[in-house]
Scaffold this active site. Structure first.
Site, short mmCIF file in Angstrom:
data_model
loop_
_atom_site.label_atom_id
_atom_site.label_comp_id
_atom_site.label_asym_id
_atom_site.label_seq_id
_atom_site.Cartn_x
_atom_site.Cartn_y
_atom_site.Cartn_z
N SER A 1 0.79 -1.23 0.00
CA SER A 1 0.00 0.00 0.00
C SER A 1 0.82 1.28 0.00
CB SER A 1 -0.96 0.00 1.19
OG SER A 1 -2.01 -0.91 0.95
N LYS B 1 0.07 3.37 -2.99
CA LYS B 1 -1.08 4.27 -3.08
C LYS B 1 -0.68 5.73 -3.28
CE LYS B 1 -4.56 1.56 -0.56
NZ LYS B 1 -3.96 0.23 -0.66
N TYR C 1 -10.64 2.12 5.31
CA TYR C 1 -9.58 1.81 4.36
C TYR C 1 -10.01 0.71 3.41
CZ TYR C 1 -4.66 1.11 3.06
OH TYR C 1 -3.46 1.03 2.40
#
Length: 385
Positions: free
Chosen positions: A59, A62, A170
Site C-alpha cells: 500500500s 497508493k 480503508y
C-alpha cells in the site's frame, strides 16, 4: 556518531529475531541523512540484507498512484469533486450493502451520491478491505466474487459498505484510481508511472514486476508465528487483468526515499508545490481515520498506529494533526504496506524516513517499536547538529 543509535537498533532487531532483515533511510530537502541495513533477506540462509534490496511495498504504492491522478487534476483532465469517467458500473453506479436476507443473500441499494476522486483518495468512498470488514467478507463470499489477489477485474466490483462521504474506512479505492488514470491518460498504469513519476525521479527499481536481476535482490516474506519468523512462498499472478494501483509495486528504500524527497521539495517537477501542500491537508473533516479491527489475524493485526490521538486523511496518506511520540511534527503524513514497510514525511521539520522489512501480519508490534526507535534516532541526530 549521530546515527549510531539507529545502527544499533537495526542490528539488535536482526540479531534477536525481531526482523529477518531491515533497511532504513532518512532524508531532508538537501539529501540523504541516513541509510542502514541489517540482517538477512531470508532467515532460511540469507543472503545479507543490503541497501538495494527489493521489497513488495504493497500500500505504499497508493501515494504514487495518487500523485499520478493529481497530475491529471493539474492538467484539468480530472477534478477532485466532479464526475469520474464512466469506466465501470462498480464505480459509476455503485451499490451499497444494507444487509442479508434469511437465505444469506446480500441486499443492495444504489448509493445516495456519486463517488468522486476525493472520496477515493481519502478512503471515504465506501470501498473496504475484507480483512478489516467481516460484512464485506461475507458479502464477497455470498456473491462468489474473486479475491483481490486474483488480479481479476471482477474483484474490484465489490459493493460499498456505506454511502460515499459518510465515513472513513480503508479499502480498494486507490485501485480504482489506477484504472481512472489509465482511462484518462490512455496509457497502462506502469507506462504512465514510468514516464511521469518514477522515471523522472530516477526510481529505477520501482515497478509492477521484477526483472531477473531485481529478483535476485528480492527480500522473502516471513510470517510471525508463535515459534518465531518463518519464510513464506509469496508470489502474485503474473497475468493480471488490472495493475494494482493500490498495492502492486515493488521498490527499494532508496527509490521510495527519492519519491518522499520530491514531495519535501514541493513536487520537484512531478507536481506543483500547491498540489503537494493540498495533499497534506485534512480532507475528511472530523471523521476519525486509521483504526481497523482485524478479522484475518494471520494477515493483519488490529491497526491503531497512534492510540488516543486524532488521525485524519489527506489526498494519498494518513495525516496526524498532533505531534507524534517519536519526533514528527503536527501535520506530518504517513502510511505503510501490509508487509510492514512504513514511511513518514514531516513538512515542518522537512524530514522524511522509510523503513522496510517483509513480515506478516501487518501492524506488527515489534516492527512498530523499531520504527519508533528509528524515528527517534533521526530527530535526535538532527538536534545534535
Amino acid at each position: 556518531m549521530p546515527y549510531a543509535s539507529i545502527d544499533a537498533a537495526l542490528s539488535e532487531a536482526a540479531a534477536n529475531g525481531t526482523v529477518p532483515g531491515v533497511v532504513a533511510m532518512a532524508t531532508n530537502t538537501g539529501g540523504k541523512l541516513y541509510e542502514g541495513a541489517a540482517g538477512l533477506r531470508s532467515i532460511a540462509g540469507g543472503p545479507a540484507m543490503t541497501l538495494d534490496t527489493v521489497f513488495r511495498i504493497a500500500s505504499m504504492t497508493k501515494a504514487i498512484t495518487c500523485v499520478a491522478a493529481l497530475q491529471l487534476v493539474e492538467q484539468g483532465r480530472l477534478t477532485l469533486d466532479g464526475k469520474l469517467p464512466d469506466i465501470d458500473k462498480g464505480l459509476s453506479a455503485p451499490q451499497v450493502l444494507t444487509g442479508f436476507d434469511a437465505a444469506g443473500k446480500p441486499q443492495l441499494r444504489p448509493a445516495k451520491r456519486p463517488i468522486t476522486l476525493k472520496h477515493l483518495m481519502t478512503h471515504t468512498a465506501g470501498f473496504c478491505y475484507e480483512q478489516w470488514n467481516p460484512r464485506l467478507e461475507r458479502c464477497v463470499a455470498a456473491l462468489g466474487m474473486p479475491q483481490m489477489s486474483s488480479g481479476k477485474l471482477a474483484a474490484l466490483r465489490m459493493p460499498l459498505m456505506f454511502d460515499p462521504g459518510d465515513r472513513w474506512e480503508y479499502g480498494i479505492a486507490i485501485d480504482w484510481i489506477g484504472r481512472v488514470v489509465e482511462e484518462v491518460s490512455g496509457q497502462k498504469l506502469d507506462t504512465y508511472l514510468a514516464e511521469r513519476v518514477t522515471g523522472p525521479l530516477g526510481m529505477k527499481d520501482t515497478g509492477f514486476s521484477v526483472s531477473p536481476k531485481q529478483r535476485a535482490r528480492l527480500a522473502t516474506v516471513h510470517q510471525r508465528e508463535a515459534g518465531g519468523l518463518k519464510p513464506q512462498p509469496f508470489e502474485v499472478p503474473v497475468e493480471r487483468e488490472f495493475l494494482a494501483g493500490g498495492g502492486g509495486l515493488y521498490s527499494t528504500a532508496d527509490d521510495y526515499l527519492l519519491f518522499l524527497q520530491a514531495l519535501l521539495q514541493g513536487g520537484k517537477g512531478i507536481l506543483k508545490p500547491a498540489t503537494v501542500a493540498l495533499m497534506g491537508e485534512n480532507h475528511i473533516g472530523g471523521l476519525q481515520a486509521g483504526i481497523l479491527k482485524t478479522n484475518d489475524p494471520p494477515l493483519t493485526n488490529d491497526v491503531d498506529l497512534f492510540p488516543g490521538k486524532p488521525v485524519r486523511w489527506g489526498l494519498a496518506y494518513m495525516l496526524t494533526p498532533e505531534p507524534g511520540p517519536d519526533g514528527r511534527s503536527a501535520g506530518s503524513v504517513t502510511w505503510a504496506g501490509i508487509f510492514n514497510t512504513y514511511y513518514w514525511l514531516d513538512p515542518v521539520k522537512r524530514i522524511a524516513g522509510v523503513i522496510m522489512t517483509q513480515i506478516l501480519p501487518f501492524a506488527d508490534r515489534q516492527v512498530l517499536e523499531l520504527l519508533g526507535a528509528f524515528e527517534r534516532g533521526v530527530y535526535a541526530a538532527l538536534s545534535e547538529t
